[in-house]
Design a protein around this motif. Sequence first.
Motif, PDB file in Angstrom:
ATOM      1  N   GLN A 217       0.760  -1.123  -0.049  1.00 34.55           N
ATOM      2  CA  GLN A 217      -0.050  -0.163   0.103  1.00 34.55           C
ATOM      3  C   GLN A 217       1.094   1.439   0.031  1.00 34.55           C
ATOM      4  O   GLN A 217       1.964   1.249   0.579  1.00 34.55           O
ATOM      5  CB  GLN A 217      -0.922   0.122   1.190  1.00 34.55           C
ATOM      6  CG  GLN A 217      -0.307   0.310   2.352  1.00 34.55           C
ATOM      7  CD  GLN A 217      -1.216   0.804   3.697  1.00 34.55           C
ATOM      8  OE1 GLN A 217      -1.254  -0.245   4.478  1.00 34.55           O
ATOM      9  NE2 GLN A 217      -1.924   1.836   3.673  1.00 34.55           N
TER      10      GLN A 217
ATOM     11  N   TYR B  63     -10.002  -2.056  -5.088  1.00 36.24           N
ATOM     12  CA  TYR B  63     -10.033  -0.785  -4.478  1.00 36.24           C
ATOM     13  C   TYR B  63     -10.873  -0.020  -5.265  1.00 36.24           C
ATOM     14  O   TYR B  63     -10.847   0.054  -6.581  1.00 36.24           O
ATOM     15  CB  TYR B  63      -8.437  -0.371  -4.278  1.00 36.24           C
ATOM     16  CG  TYR B  63      -7.827  -1.142  -3.332  1.00 36.24           C
ATOM     17  CD1 TYR B  63      -7.770  -0.807  -1.868  1.00 36.24           C
ATOM     18  CD2 TYR B  63      -6.911  -2.014  -3.807  1.00 36.24           C
ATOM     19  CE1 TYR B  63      -6.932  -1.671  -1.150  1.00 36.24           C
ATOM     20  CE2 TYR B  63      -5.971  -2.840  -3.085  1.00 36.24           C
ATOM     21  CZ  TYR B  63      -6.137  -2.730  -1.846  1.00 36.24           C
ATOM     22  OH  TYR B  63      -5.255  -3.500  -1.059  1.00 36.24           O
TER      23      TYR B  63
ATOM     24  N   ASP C 208      -2.282  -8.057  -4.526  1.00 36.36           N
ATOM     25  CA  ASP C 208      -2.455  -6.733  -3.968  1.00 36.36           C
ATOM     26  C   ASP C 208      -1.807  -5.801  -5.155  1.00 36.36           C
ATOM     27  O   ASP C 208      -0.960  -6.018  -5.920  1.00 36.36           O
ATOM     28  CB  ASP C 208      -1.842  -6.602  -2.824  1.00 36.36           C
ATOM     29  CG  ASP C 208      -2.804  -5.459  -2.009  1.00 36.36           C
ATOM     30  OD1 ASP C 208      -3.626  -4.868  -2.218  1.00 36.36           O
ATOM     31  OD2 ASP C 208      -2.303  -5.348  -0.524  1.00 36.36           O
TER      32      ASP C 208
ATOM     33  N   SER D 294      -1.889  -1.178  -5.398  1.00 29.70           N
ATOM     34  CA  SER D 294      -2.050   0.163  -5.000  1.00 29.70           C
ATOM     35  C   SER D 294      -1.983   1.284  -5.940  1.00 29.70           C
ATOM     36  O   SER D 294      -0.744   1.484  -6.673  1.00 29.70           O
ATOM     37  CB  SER D 294      -1.230   0.270  -3.691  1.00 29.70           C
ATOM     38  OG  SER D 294      -1.576   1.298  -3.122  1.00 29.70           O
TER      39      SER D 294
END
Length: 478
Positions: free
Chosen positions: A116, A384, A428, A430
């Motif tokens: 992140q 996200y 993941d 970001s």
Amino acid sequence: MSRRGSRGKGISECDGKGTSGSGPSQGSNENNDYVDHEITQLTKLRSQPHKHLSRSMPGRFRLPVSTVKMLVGREGNYSGRGRFSSADNCHLLSRYLPLRGPWRVDSMNSHTYVSQFSADGSLFVAGCQGSQIRIYNVDRGWKVQKNILAKSLSWTITDISLSPDHRFLVYASMCPVVHIVNVGSTVTESYANITEIHDGLDFSVDGNEDNCCIFSVKFSIDGRELVAGTSDQSIYVYDLEANKCSLQIPAHESDVNAVCFADETGHLIYSGSDDALCKVWDRRCFITKGQAAGVLMGHLEGITFIDSRGDGRYFISNGKDQTLKLWDIRKMSSNVTCPRLRNYDWDYRWMEYPSHARMLKHPLDQSLVTYKGHSVLRTLIRCYFSPPYSTGQKYIYTGSSDGSIYIYDVVSGAQVAKLDYHDAPVRDCSWHPFYPTIVSSSWDGVIARWEFPGDNEPPAPLKRKTRLRRNRYEDSYF
């Protein structure tokens, strides 16, 4: 309500034309008609230019207004403000998706699980299965600012979270203790309790540590609390000032894989579980212990991740049913009125999703939009909203078990880009809060950076690595 759309192509300038360097996408959505809901108007307010800069025929699809036209309008003061509004800025910036590259940031020695940006974008944090967490200083050419060796790691780092002021970092693993590290200290090599103390925050209640593994942990917006989702089907809230667990909620009937605060007030909490339900919890009005404010049904399989839009109203969830869904909590039910619909044996850790299951639909689906194209297999893939500052949260993006990043239009559900590079699941990813930059972290150990416009260096070729693999049950669950 489900939205289906035609097969999308990645585009560097989001005007409905052109392809990215990775070629056509392989996924498709369900309808390119715009969702008829309040979020459509909210998205337009955040990402559509002033009316004097964009005139079109009523009812026709509006193409992005050219940059030249907007500059002329600003110089002529057509809006009456003499400057671009935040929506004007978002309209310009959101057209230039971070598709150039990728450029390799780093290569870890094991699966990279979580990553992140800090709230101000100055730091980037990545954590991997091999006990290592690295903090990169983005403003100094991605130099490693702090190298952390995790303490008492059980299996893998399951989650990390930076405090809003990016002074502290917490990391969780398959145990009830979350450890906290001082990001601002002068210690570069942070080895737990050797070169630096990693204080332990015990989330177990009354010493009950049996089967309590933490899958998700997040700071509150004010940085005073942590919320965690665990394998004992509960949600925990930890008060950092009092240094104790202040609340335990027996929340679901299976592992709680995802939790987050809904907005800056900290009153509302969203949770997602392997019981395929999303729940909303209001800390101001608990009637009985474990009573949710509402339940949202629609996923056919477990929830892997939840992200809030930050307004206490909308959030998104990734599901093992290979869908990503947008929710409005005003549509939630008071209780579960439909059982799970599975009529097949399937384990997402090592099996492909059954083809006939892709045709199933929850009879009481309460979601606003369903996004399809990416895959959610082998691990808890994260998703996200794109940043408010540069895109007006116009997009949703997610990792995928096929090694790609997918970007969808929030309102239409169309897939607008697919970033291909990795040879293992992207667990993941970001998006920088202010710049058109996306960083992906994958099980191949590579952390890659995508930008617009990017520098003049050619993308680094991905070196295929031979990974030591355990048995298939151990290699991929979280």
